[in-house]
Design a protein around this motif. Structure first.
Motif, short mmCIF file in Angstrom:
data_model
loop_
_atom_site.label_atom_id
_atom_site.label_comp_id
_atom_site.label_asym_id
_atom_site.label_seq_id
_atom_site.Cartn_x
_atom_site.Cartn_y
_atom_site.Cartn_z
N SER A 1 0.68 -1.22 -0.17
CA SER A 1 0.09 -0.09 -0.08
C SER A 1 0.91 1.28 -0.23
O SER A 1 1.27 1.06 0.68
CB SER A 1 -1.24 -0.04 0.84
OG SER A 1 -1.66 1.01 1.35
N GLU B 1 2.87 3.87 -7.92
CA GLU B 1 2.97 1.97 -8.67
C GLU B 1 3.73 2.16 -9.64
O GLU B 1 4.38 0.86 -9.24
CB GLU B 1 1.21 2.19 -9.21
CG GLU B 1 0.57 1.98 -7.68
CD GLU B 1 -0.31 3.85 -7.33
OE1 GLU B 1 -1.14 4.00 -7.28
OE2 GLU B 1 0.46 4.79 -7.76
N ASP C 1 -2.19 -1.43 -3.31
CA ASP C 1 -1.54 -0.67 -5.03
C ASP C 1 -1.05 -1.64 -6.06
O ASP C 1 -1.34 -1.24 -7.18
CB ASP C 1 -1.14 0.33 -4.63
CG ASP C 1 -2.12 1.20 -3.45
OD1 ASP C 1 -2.84 1.71 -4.28
OD2 ASP C 1 -1.68 2.21 -1.86
#
Length: 76
Positions: A8, A14, A38
Motif C-alpha cells: 500500500s 505505483e 496498490d
C-alpha cells in the motif's frame, strides 16, 4: 520458496515501484491493483530470511510505502 507481497502506497507512485521491482531477478511478476492494496509482487527466494531482508531493504524502506503484507505460499 514462492511468496507474494502486497504493498500500500502513500502516493500515486505505483509505476515507479513496479519498474524498480521488475529489475530485480527474484521478482517474477508485479501488478498494479485497485482497492486497499496498490501493488502485488510475486517473489521467489530460498529462505524466509532472504524474503524478509528484501522486503525491509527494497520495499519498506521507501518513503512512499505505507504498509506491506508478505504471504508465503504453503502449497499448490
Amino acid at each position: 520458496m514462492k511468496a507474494f507481497v502486497l504493498v500500500s502506497l502513500k502516493e500515486g507512485s505505483e509505476k515507479d515501484l513496479i519498474e524498480e521491482l521488475s529489475r530485480h531477478p527474484k521478482v517474477k511478476n508485479s501488478y498494479i491493483l485497485f482497492g486497499e492494496w496498490d501493488i502485488i509482487a510475486e517473489l521467489d527466494f530460498t529462505t524466509p530470511e532472504e524474503l524478509g531482508t528484501f522486503v525491509m531493504e527494497r520495499i519498506r524502506s521507501r518513503e512512499d510505502v505505507r504498509l506491506t503484507s508478505s504471504l508465503i505460499v504453503a502449497g499448490k
